[in-house]
Motif scaffolding. Structure first.
Motif, mmCIF file in Angstrom:
data_model
loop_
_atom_site.group_PDB
_atom_site.id
_atom_site.type_symbol
_atom_site.label_atom_id
_atom_site.label_comp_id
_atom_site.label_asym_id
_atom_site.label_seq_id
_atom_site.Cartn_x
_atom_site.Cartn_y
_atom_site.Cartn_z
ATOM 1 N N THR A 131 0.885 -1.276 0.050
ATOM 2 C CA THR A 131 0.117 -0.078 -0.033
ATOM 3 C C THR A 131 0.857 1.256 -0.141
ATOM 4 O O THR A 131 0.719 2.173 -0.777
ATOM 5 C CB THR A 131 -0.850 0.109 1.296
ATOM 6 O OG1 THR A 131 -1.820 -1.353 1.172
ATOM 7 C CG2 THR A 131 -2.056 1.272 1.149
ATOM 8 N N LEU A 132 1.834 1.213 0.955
ATOM 9 C CA LEU A 132 2.815 2.268 0.690
ATOM 10 C C LEU A 132 3.639 2.945 -0.282
ATOM 11 O O LEU A 132 3.765 3.877 -0.801
ATOM 12 C CB LEU A 132 3.742 2.311 2.006
ATOM 13 C CG LEU A 132 3.074 2.351 3.441
ATOM 14 C CD1 LEU A 132 4.195 2.079 4.517
ATOM 15 C CD2 LEU A 132 2.456 3.597 3.585
ATOM 16 N N ALA A 133 3.902 1.654 -1.123
ATOM 17 C CA ALA A 133 4.799 1.756 -2.184
ATOM 18 C C ALA A 133 3.842 2.225 -3.220
ATOM 19 O O ALA A 133 4.292 3.135 -4.046
ATOM 20 C CB ALA A 133 5.251 0.240 -2.615
ATOM 21 N N GLY A 134 2.743 1.876 -3.411
ATOM 22 C CA GLY A 134 1.491 2.607 -4.442
ATOM 23 C C GLY A 134 1.208 3.987 -4.255
ATOM 24 O O GLY A 134 1.127 4.856 -5.129
ATOM 25 N N ASN A 135 1.208 4.283 -2.781
ATOM 26 C CA ASN A 135 0.961 5.618 -2.685
ATOM 27 C C ASN A 135 2.009 6.438 -2.990
ATOM 28 O O ASN A 135 2.059 7.654 -3.541
ATOM 29 C CB ASN A 135 0.469 5.811 -1.108
ATOM 30 C CG ASN A 135 0.047 7.245 -0.759
ATOM 31 O OD1 ASN A 135 -0.757 7.800 -1.135
ATOM 32 N ND2 ASN A 135 0.998 7.765 -0.232
ATOM 33 N N ALA A 136 3.393 6.121 -2.608
ATOM 34 C CA ALA A 136 4.650 6.800 -2.747
ATOM 35 C C ALA A 136 4.870 7.159 -4.335
ATOM 36 O O ALA A 136 5.188 8.375 -4.695
ATOM 37 C CB ALA A 136 5.900 6.032 -2.280
ATOM 38 N N ALA A 186 4.574 10.590 -9.024
ATOM 39 C CA ALA A 186 4.371 10.842 -10.489
ATOM 40 C C ALA A 186 3.598 12.185 -10.724
ATOM 41 O O ALA A 186 3.670 12.970 -11.513
ATOM 42 C CB ALA A 186 3.425 9.628 -10.829
ATOM 43 N N ARG A 187 2.619 12.640 -9.681
ATOM 44 C CA ARG A 187 2.099 13.745 -9.752
ATOM 45 C C ARG A 187 2.917 14.887 -9.353
ATOM 46 O O ARG A 187 2.905 16.106 -10.202
ATOM 47 C CB ARG A 187 1.021 13.879 -8.562
ATOM 48 C CG ARG A 187 -0.130 13.248 -9.011
ATOM 49 C CD ARG A 187 -1.316 13.378 -7.919
ATOM 50 N NE ARG A 187 -1.156 13.072 -6.432
ATOM 51 C CZ ARG A 187 -1.593 12.037 -6.027
ATOM 52 N NH1 ARG A 187 -2.141 11.253 -6.835
ATOM 53 N NH2 ARG A 187 -1.325 11.566 -4.786
ATOM 54 N N ALA A 188 4.045 14.913 -8.509
ATOM 55 C CA ALA A 188 5.163 15.754 -8.486
ATOM 56 C C ALA A 188 5.850 15.986 -9.724
ATOM 57 O O ALA A 188 6.297 17.024 -10.194
ATOM 58 C CB ALA A 188 5.982 15.533 -7.377
ATOM 59 N N ALA A 200 11.311 13.905 -3.107
ATOM 60 C CA ALA A 200 10.806 14.275 -1.882
ATOM 61 C C ALA A 200 9.272 13.893 -1.684
ATOM 62 O O ALA A 200 8.650 13.764 -0.511
ATOM 63 C CB ALA A 200 11.164 15.835 -1.557
ATOM 64 N N ALA A 201 8.626 13.899 -2.733
ATOM 65 C CA ALA A 201 6.948 13.836 -2.778
ATOM 66 C C ALA A 201 7.015 12.415 -2.283
ATOM 67 O O ALA A 201 6.008 11.922 -1.561
ATOM 68 C CB ALA A 201 6.378 14.146 -3.864
ATOM 69 N N ALA A 202 7.748 11.377 -2.912
ATOM 70 C CA ALA A 202 7.583 9.969 -2.559
ATOM 71 C C ALA A 202 8.030 9.596 -1.082
ATOM 72 O O ALA A 202 7.314 8.612 -0.376
ATOM 73 C CB ALA A 202 8.288 9.020 -3.417
ATOM 74 N N PHE A 209 14.358 4.361 -6.881
ATOM 75 C CA PHE A 209 13.516 5.458 -7.278
ATOM 76 C C PHE A 209 13.809 5.820 -8.613
ATOM 77 O O PHE A 209 15.055 5.742 -9.154
ATOM 78 C CB PHE A 209 13.599 6.600 -6.301
ATOM 79 C CG PHE A 209 12.781 7.623 -6.573
ATOM 80 C CD1 PHE A 209 11.476 7.960 -6.319
ATOM 81 C CD2 PHE A 209 13.433 8.759 -7.505
ATOM 82 C CE1 PHE A 209 10.576 8.663 -6.804
ATOM 83 C CE2 PHE A 209 12.488 9.801 -7.806
ATOM 84 C CZ PHE A 209 11.143 9.763 -7.585
ATOM 85 N N ASP A 210 12.807 5.837 -9.425
ATOM 86 C CA ASP A 210 12.813 6.567 -10.827
ATOM 87 C C ASP A 210 11.596 7.143 -11.216
ATOM 88 O O ASP A 210 10.691 6.846 -11.073
ATOM 89 C CB ASP A 210 13.077 5.101 -11.757
ATOM 90 C CG ASP A 210 13.286 5.573 -13.106
ATOM 91 O OD1 ASP A 210 14.172 6.413 -13.285
ATOM 92 O OD2 ASP A 210 12.780 5.026 -14.224
ATOM 93 N N ALA A 211 11.861 8.376 -11.848
ATOM 94 C CA ALA A 211 10.945 9.313 -12.139
ATOM 95 C C ALA A 211 11.280 9.954 -13.510
ATOM 96 O O ALA A 211 12.600 10.354 -13.480
ATOM 97 C CB ALA A 211 10.570 10.361 -11.142
#
Length: 532
Positions: free
Chosen positions: A453-458, A463-465, A474-476, A489-491
């Protein structure tokens, strides 16, 4: 008595039909059928060389057997092996054939096709005749004459108090002490000794009702020697036949048994009649079994008063055995003694249903474990009524504390409330590690699910940031609890979409243990910076 049968049948169909019926007869051990007279005579000759006891009790011969004619074969067996009963099978059971078979030495003729009743009656008659001949040919097998054996009558105050179980175990105790023992079932309409010992036997007490002279041979034919040792005289399988047993016949049979066995235990059941009244009257000792409840104790009082009114036995000559006794019961043995006016045995039989359930359901009461508290209680009762020698008293141990008293109760098989609590404590301690390990595994599974659950929310937050060109890492990490570490982490943005991948390590309940389990969350959003 086990009846061994050897068959000589040439026709395969007749052989199969005969084998099927013989296997259905109680107490019968049929050998495989032989196809000709030569093989049959050779088998009997080999058995005779080994001894008289190795010969079968009965031989069944088909009249179509070859090469020796059936009548000549019957005559040859009767002359060479007189301790074997011969039964002839024939499709023509006419008077002429019957007379010829009897002249040749056959003990019975059975017509074809075979029937269960006819075959069973002829085989039983031939086996009984063979047993009588062997008793004369081998006199040492006869029961010895014992001057004045001890007889014990066991009766119940009412149904279900454990009369038969007590009687069976008393007989086993006497036999284990090296004394020849007979166990008689005089509960003529509902006797259960055969069921408790898994016995199927055609003879019963009713077969002795019309016999004027109960000899050794007669007793051998009617009694069944059980594998555990005691000889059994069973109640009739048909309850209505119990009415055939009179007080005169019972007195004669019991007298004959006392002359040939050192101990005779009689199960008198709970319903008094002329037959079991004789046993209670003439026995050296009488045990009345009851349980420590109001209904059973009142029934015991009625039974004692009835025996006294009918002058069968006086109250002071009766021993009451208390079955299913617990320390917490309100009716104690001393109170039962005052109510009934009898002597109450000091050896009580504890309530232990689980110990009896397996052996009773299997019909193997003789297999009751020596550690059973029920068996220990009944065998102690056997010593108290004089069936076995009493056990030597334990040496005095001086003053004992509570721990010593509990240890002594454990050795005697008496389990009180403290003993029960101790057993529960030990069982709880043994289950504690299993319970703890189970709880840890459940909690670890909850942590793994929460990590998903935490991984999906992060990933969603990152993605929104990324879509508005803010700091996605930082948002994650903004809403992540401190126990969860971000392992990857990858964005980025491509094709008008902002994507993020966040990897979280599943925390472990115990520090220092690394399962290496990582959960990855993926999310995407419309890239607002590149949108038209």
């Amino acid at each position: 008595m086990i009846v061994r049968i050897l068959s000589g049948v040439a026709d395969p169909d007749t052989a199969r039909a005969l084998a099927g019926l013989l296997h259905q007869l109680p107490g019968v051990e049929p050998a495989p059928a032989v196809p000709d007279s030569t093989t049959l005579l050779d088998a009997l000759a080999r058995a005779a060389e080994a001894g008289l006891d190795e010969l079968p009790e009965a031989v069944v011969i088909h009249d179509l057997i070859t090469p020796m004619p059936a009548m000549e074969l019957v005559r040859d067996i009767a002359l060479r092996f007189p301790a074997v009963g011969v039964v002839l099978l024939t499709a023509d059971p006419s008077p002429a054939v019957l007379a010829a078979a009897m002249d040749s030495g056959a003990r019975g003729v059975v017509g074809l096709p075979l029937t269960y009743a006819d075959l069973g009656a002829r085989v039983e008659a031939a086996a009984s005749w063979a047993a009588g001949v062997r008793a004369h040919l081998n006199p040492q097998r006869a029961l010895p004459v014992i001057p004045g054996g001890t007889m014990l009558a066991v009766a119940g105050s009412k149904g279900g108090v454990g009369t038969t179980v007590t009687a069976v175990q008393l007989a086993l105790a006497a036999h284990s002490a090296g004394r020849s023992t007979a166990l008689v079932d005089l509960d003529l309409q509902g006797g259960d000794i055969a069921s408790y010992l898994d016995v199927q036997f055609r003879r019963s007490m009713a077969d002795l009702a019309d016999i004027g002279d109960v000899s050794t041979r007669v007793l051998q034919d009617v009694m069944y020697v059980h594998e555990s040792g005691p000889a059994l005289l069973l109640a009739p399988g048909e309850g209505e036949r119990g009415e055939e047993v009179t007080d005169r016949a019972t007195r004669q049979v019991l007298h004959a048994l006392r002359q040939r066995y050192e101990v005779v235990v009689v199960d008198c059941g709970t319903q008094m009649n002329s037959a079991n009244a004789v046993a209670v009257e003439t026995a050296e000792a009488a045990v009345l079994v009851t349980t420590p409840d109001v209904v059973a104790v009142r029934a015991a009082k009625r039974m004692v008063r009835m025996w006294d009114r009918l002058q069968i036995r006086k109250p002071q000559d009766i021993t009451v055995a208390v079955n299913r006794y617990t320390r917490g019961t309100e009716i104690q043995p001393s109170l039962i003694a005052r109510i009934t006016g009898t002597k109450v045995a000091t050896s009580v039989i504890p309530a232990a249903y689980k110990e009896l359930q397996a052996v009773v359901d299997a019909g193997r009461l003789q297999d009751l474990d020596n550690r059973s508290t029920v068996k220990q209680g009944i065998w102690a009762l056997a010593a108290e009524v004089g069936l076995v020698a009493p056990a030597e008293p334990r040496p005095a141990a001086g003053r004992r504390g509570k721990r010593g008293e509990r240890a002594e109760r454990g050795e005697r098989g008496e389990r009180g409330g403290q003993g029960d609590r101790g057993q529960v404590t030990l069982e709880t301690l043994g289950m504690t590690p299993i319970i703890l390990v189970t709880l840890i595994l459940i909690w670890q599974a909850v942590l793994a699910g929460y990590t998903f659950t935490l991984a999906g929310n992060a990933a969603d937050e990152a993605a929104r940031a990324q879509a508005v060109r803010k700091d996605a890492r930082a948002a994650a990490q903004q809403d992540l609890p401190g126990a969860w570490d971000m392992t990857s982490f990858d964005a980025g943005s491509a094709g008008g979409m902002a994507t993020a991948n966040v990897g979280l390590k599943v925390p472990v309940l115990f520090p220092g243990i690394n399962f290496g389990l990582t959960v990855t969350g993926h999310a995407s959003a419309v890239d607002e910076e590149t949108a038209p």
